[in-house]
Design a protein around this motif. Structure first.
Motif, PDB file in Angstrom:
ATOM      1  N   MET A  56       0.928  -1.231  -0.001  1.00 49.73           N
ATOM      2  CA  MET A  56      -0.134   0.000  -0.014  1.00 49.73           C
ATOM      3  C   MET A  56       0.800   1.256   0.050  1.00 49.73           C
ATOM      4  SD  MET A  56      -3.016  -0.999   2.730  1.00 49.73           S
ATOM      5  CE  MET A  56      -3.475   0.520   3.068  1.00 49.73           C
ATOM      6  N   GLN A  57       0.456   2.217  -0.924  1.00 47.05           N
ATOM      7  CA  GLN A  57       0.976   3.685  -1.013  1.00 47.05           C
ATOM      8  C   GLN A  57       0.069   4.337  -0.385  1.00 47.05           C
ATOM      9  OE1 GLN A  57       4.221   3.886  -1.663  1.00 47.05           O
ATOM     10  NE2 GLN A  57       4.333   1.533  -1.412  1.00 47.05           N
ATOM     11  N   ASN A  58       0.490   5.869   0.052  1.00 47.52           N
ATOM     12  CA  ASN A  58      -0.584   6.820   0.324  1.00 47.52           C
ATOM     13  C   ASN A  58      -1.360   7.071  -0.735  1.00 47.52           C
ATOM     14  OD1 ASN A  58       0.586   6.682   2.829  1.00 47.52           O
ATOM     15  ND2 ASN A  58       1.730   8.358   2.544  1.00 47.52           N
ATOM     16  N   ASN A  59      -0.873   6.943  -1.957  1.00 49.13           N
ATOM     17  CA  ASN A  59      -1.793   7.802  -3.231  1.00 49.13           C
ATOM     18  C   ASN A  59      -2.501   6.580  -3.902  1.00 49.13           C
ATOM     19  OD1 ASN A  59       0.504   6.616  -4.528  1.00 49.13           O
ATOM     20  ND2 ASN A  59       0.959   8.454  -5.486  1.00 49.13           N
ATOM     21  N   ASP A  60      -2.599   5.372  -3.587  1.00 48.52           N
ATOM     22  CA  ASP A  60      -3.262   4.500  -4.491  1.00 48.52           C
ATOM     23  C   ASP A  60      -4.060   3.447  -3.878  1.00 48.52           C
ATOM     24  OD1 ASP A  60      -1.419   2.604  -3.517  1.00 48.52           O
ATOM     25  OD2 ASP A  60      -0.700   1.848  -5.256  1.00 48.52           O
ATOM     26  N   ASN A  61      -4.670   3.989  -2.558  1.00 41.46           N
ATOM     27  CA  ASN A  61      -5.245   3.001  -1.657  1.00 41.46           C
ATOM     28  C   ASN A  61      -6.928   2.835  -2.206  1.00 41.46           C
ATOM     29  OD1 ASN A  61      -2.982   2.263  -0.715  1.00 41.46           O
ATOM     30  ND2 ASN A  61      -3.208   3.609   1.056  1.00 41.46           N
ATOM     31  N   THR A  62      -7.378   3.990  -2.657  1.00 40.29           N
ATOM     32  CA  THR A  62      -8.680   4.197  -2.816  1.00 40.29           C
ATOM     33  C   THR A  62      -9.399   4.099  -4.260  1.00 40.29           C
ATOM     34  OG1 THR A  62      -8.934   5.273  -0.802  1.00 40.29           O
ATOM     35  CG2 THR A  62     -10.657   5.561  -2.096  1.00 40.29           C
ATOM     36  N   THR A  63     -10.153   3.480  -4.603  1.00 35.72           N
ATOM     37  CA  THR A  63     -11.172   3.482  -5.929  1.00 35.72           C
ATOM     38  C   THR A  63     -12.413   3.660  -5.585  1.00 35.72           C
ATOM     39  OG1 THR A  63      -9.300   1.794  -6.832  1.00 35.72           O
ATOM     40  CG2 THR A  63     -11.348   2.233  -8.025  1.00 35.72           C
ATOM     41  N   ILE A  64     -12.715   5.002  -6.398  1.00 33.71           N
ATOM     42  CA  ILE A  64     -14.323   5.345  -6.212  1.00 33.71           C
ATOM     43  C   ILE A  64     -15.207   5.141  -7.495  1.00 33.71           C
ATOM     44  CG2 ILE A  64     -15.729   7.271  -6.132  1.00 33.71           C
ATOM     45  CD1 ILE A  64     -12.969   8.560  -4.949  1.00 33.71           C
ATOM     46  N   TYR A  65     -16.169   4.307  -7.283  1.00 36.89           N
ATOM     47  CA  TYR A  65     -16.785   3.967  -8.524  1.00 36.89           C
ATOM     48  C   TYR A  65     -18.290   4.533  -8.600  1.00 36.89           C
ATOM     49  CZ  TYR A  65     -14.245  -0.371  -8.646  1.00 36.89           C
ATOM     50  OH  TYR A  65     -13.321  -1.332  -8.756  1.00 36.89           O
ATOM     51  N   PHE A  66     -18.618   5.154  -9.914  1.00 39.10           N
ATOM     52  CA  PHE A  66     -19.863   5.726  -9.889  1.00 39.10           C
ATOM     53  C   PHE A  66     -20.607   4.941 -11.191  1.00 39.10           C
ATOM     54  CE2 PHE A  66     -17.260   9.311  -8.400  1.00 39.10           C
ATOM     55  CZ  PHE A  66     -18.177   9.766  -7.440  1.00 39.10           C
ATOM     56  N   GLU A  67     -21.777   4.682 -10.919  1.00 38.18           N
ATOM     57  CA  GLU A  67     -22.561   3.728 -11.898  1.00 38.18           C
ATOM     58  C   GLU A  67     -23.545   4.756 -12.854  1.00 38.18           C
ATOM     59  OE1 GLU A  67     -24.860  -0.419 -12.389  1.00 38.18           O
ATOM     60  OE2 GLU A  67     -24.721   0.492 -10.765  1.00 38.18           O
ATOM     61  N   ASP A  68     -23.430   4.381 -14.037  1.00 39.94           N
ATOM     62  CA  ASP A  68     -24.371   5.291 -14.938  1.00 39.94           C
ATOM     63  C   ASP A  68     -24.745   4.505 -15.980  1.00 39.94           C
ATOM     64  OD1 ASP A  68     -24.780   8.458 -15.526  1.00 39.94           O
ATOM     65  OD2 ASP A  68     -25.085   7.089 -17.398  1.00 39.94           O
TER      66      ASP A  68
END
Length: 125
Positions: A55-67
């Motif tokens: 884990m690195q500080n800048n690649d831990n989160t992925t945000i999903y938006f459905e359309d």
């Protein structure tokens, strides 16, 4: 657009799954040791955890938006100057996804999954 799912990194999914189950989330995909997905107790939003031993500080989160109109949305955003790191493409997990980064480098995935988001063929009961 609808906020649908947030995926966070974990160095130890076994401990993370136990914690989120304790919080009241319902485990719906168990692909340990690399992935787990939960259904939130209210509504139909999902939350997932993936293994990231480095884990690195800048690649831990992925945000999903459905359309439901993913291709049209991508075109509209591109016309506004948004740059995508990948165009809409069909994935093996039965979703269509396009990827981009926010100004801080967090990954955002715009997607269309339909019923396969909560009820994939491999869903556990």
């Amino acid at each position: 657009m609808n906020l649908n799912q947030v995926t966070v990194s974990s160095r130890n999914l076994k401990k993370a799954v136990a914690f989120y189950k304790q919080l009241g989330l319902k485990l719906i995909v168990d692909a340990l040791p690399r992935y787990a997905r939960f259904l939130c107790p209210d509504g139909d939003a999902t939350f997932s955890i993936h293994l990231n031993e480095s884990m690195q500080n800048n690649d831990n989160t992925t945000i999903y938006f459905e359309d439901d109109n993913l291709e049209s949305l991508v075109i509209q955003l591109q016309q506004k100057g948004i740059t995508f790191t990948s165009q809409p493409e069909d994935k093996s997990w039965l979703w269509k996804e396009a990827k981009l980064l926010d100004p801080d480098g967090n990954q955002i995935i715009l997607f269309k999954a339909g019923n396969n988001r909560i009820h994939p063929p491999w869903r556990i009961d």
